[in-house]
Design an enzyme around this catalytic site. Structure first.
Site, short mmCIF file in Angstrom:
data_model
loop_
_atom_site.label_atom_id
_atom_site.label_comp_id
_atom_site.label_asym_id
_atom_site.label_seq_id
_atom_site.Cartn_x
_atom_site.Cartn_y
_atom_site.Cartn_z
CB CYS A 1 -1.04 0.01 1.10
SG CYS A 1 -0.58 -0.81 2.59
CB CYS B 1 -0.95 -1.38 5.07
SG CYS B 1 -2.49 -0.51 5.33
#
Lengths: 388, 124
Positions: free
Chosen positions: B33, B102
């Site tokens: 991400c 993330c």
């Protein structure tokens, strides 16, 4: 604190006149349109009046309008119904890489059933080209589905040209008009659409109601089965209050579309020009001119849009970003990726979509608070080190 | 979706920046991400005297970086190495599940910075 709603492409508030109209069919006139008695007849009359209004809104005949639960259902019905009805003619469907998930995922599900789908690329503005559609057509092509306007970047597609091409080649054409309906003219004859999807809550009707236009005589099969309502095309007791609301919302949208759309274009351009002038390292996503009157999508280098959405929310401004954390998946949007926007810029894209309730003061407020917010996040950002 | 503590650390992040003459620097990114966090340290007598961060990421990424710096400041290197990403999330009264993998990288970045400090000192 000032409260500003800049997320009208996500959903809109129900127009007070629409709410007033529909509530009469929630409390008083509660009849089932299939009933013979006066309750049923009152409900049916209201429903047919609404059908008339929606059909006028898209330039169709009332018998060509089927009420649904919204855009997603309309897209599913159009694509699957056309695919199933024409599977003897071929198994190829053409769509674009930037369609809404309601179209993309329906196509993906048809792929599992033996259909083959071409997902056309788009240019850097998010536009599908007529040439790419023409090149993708083969003798097995039975359906083309290209959206009227994109929900994420606001680009308006050349659907009349694509519709004409489809008609010439004897291929059915569906367009998802969820973002355009009620904001810019939508006419099934101009677009030469055989199917067109509409969703009420994008233009001041409530959630849970939409419509599908099915051209008279277009080969199509229902995907739901039941009690015969909507001429067997979408059985199930009709959502009369929602349908009444949809009719009223279409009527209201048509009444001042020209004025409202030029008002929104002015506000939209104030935002785009204001932001680009005040904030360096900023990029406009989508087409500069062929874009929805209410649609702004900007990328701010060095920051992630979610932080910006959160900062704006804390100051009373509701906006959205194309990026969203979903478990283990890419955060940047598939629409911006298809447009070739670099990953970092795609992750920094902010969507602001205007509507009836927005004023020039709202825009001034945004332009007043946004530069400092962007600067604050940039100073915190690990990717901003050598750039200032 | 965010706790009050997350909002507080996002709005008023502690220890933002980069230490010019840092003793150790660590940068960690999530390739999927794209979040990145950079932590720089000043170490004296085995204790973290100063710590600063810079983060490219969402609200959770910024808040967890800020919280980490508060938790680590004044700790010995051994104590600091015991701080995990989960500890940071807990101190923030939790993070949304989809943010855990993330956007919660700060402790890893600090561990990398301590590693960097140790390597520098071992070679000199």
């Amino acid at each position: 604190m000032r409260e500003v709603y800049f997320d009208h492409s996500a959903t809109t508030p129900v127009h007070p006149v629409v709410a007033e109209e529909m509530i009469r069919y929630i409390t008083g006139n509660f009849g089932n349109p299939s009933s013979m008695h006066s309750y049923g007849r009152t409900a049916r009359k209201a429903m047919e009046e609404a059908r008339e209004k929606v059909s006028l809104g898209v330039g169709a005949g009332p018998e060509e309008i089927v009420f649904t639960a919204g855009g997603t259902e309309s897209d599913n019905m159009a694509i699957k119904g056309a695919a199933y009805a024409n599977r003897n003619q071929g198994n190829h469907i053409i769509t674009s890489a930037v369609e809404h998930h309601a179209v993309l995922d329906t196509c993906k599900s048809l792929e599992k059933e033996g259909f083959s789908v071409t997902y056309l690329p788009v240019d850097r503005f998010g536009m599908v080209s007529l040439e790419s559609v023409a090149d993708a057509i083969n003798d097995k092509t039975i359906l083309i589905s290209i959206m009227h306007a994109n929900n994420e970047v606001g680009t308006i597609m050349p659907v009349p040209e694509i519709g004409r091409l489809a008609r010439e080649r004897g291929i059915l054409f569906h367009t998802d008009a969820v973002q355009s309906m009620g904001k810019i003219p939508v006419d099934v004859d101009e677009i030469q659409a055989d199917f067109l999807s509409v969703s009420g809550h994008k233009f001041y009707a409530p959630k849970g109601v939409g419509a599908l236009y099915i051209r008279q005589g277009a080969p199509w099969l229902p995907i739901r089965h039941g009690g015969g309502q909507e001429r067997n095309r979408r059985p199930g007791t009709e959502n009369v209050p929602g349908i009444v609301a949809l009719g009223k919302a279409v009527e209201l949208a048509l009444a001042d579309m020209k004025e409202e759309s030029s008002r929104l274009v002015r506000l939209r351009n104030m935002i785009i020009n204001g932001v680009m002038e005040k904030i360096p390292h900023t990029h406009l996503n989508g087409h500069p001119d062929k874009r929805m009157p209410n649609h702004v999508n900007l990328s701010f280098e060095f920051i992630e849009a979610e932080s910006l959405v959160l900062s704006l929310d804390l100051e009373g401004v509701a906006a959205s970003s194309g990026s969203a954390c979903s478990s283990g998946s890419e955060k940047s949007s598939y629409v911006l990726s298809a447009m070739g926007v670099p990953k970092e810029l795609a992750r920094s894209s902010l969507r602001l979509t205007l509507g009836r309730d927005n004023t020039e003061e709202d825009v001034d407020y945004l332009l007043e608070i946004l530069p400092a917010m962007v600067e604050r996040l940039r100073l915190m950002s690990s990717s901003y080190k050598d750039k200032h | 979706m965010y706790s009050e503590k997350v909002i507080d650390h996002f709005t008023n992040p502690r220890n933002v920046g980069e230490i010019a003459d840092a003793d150790g620097v660590g940068e960690v990114g999530n390739p999927i991400c794209g979040d990145t966090t950079k932590v720089s340290l000043k170490v004296e007598n085995n204790v973290i005297k100063d710590i600063k961060f810079k983060t490219f990421g969402c609200g959770a990424a910024i808040a967890s970086s800020s919280m980490l710096t508060e938790m680590a400041k004044g700790k010995t290197l051994e104590e600091a190495l015991k701080i995990t990403n989960e500890d940071v999330a807990n101190m923030l009264d939790g993070l949304p599940p989809q943010k855990m993998h993330c956007s919660n990288l700060a402790a890893d970045a600090m561990h990398a910075a301590i590693e960097n400090y140790k390597n520098k000192n071992a070679s000199s």
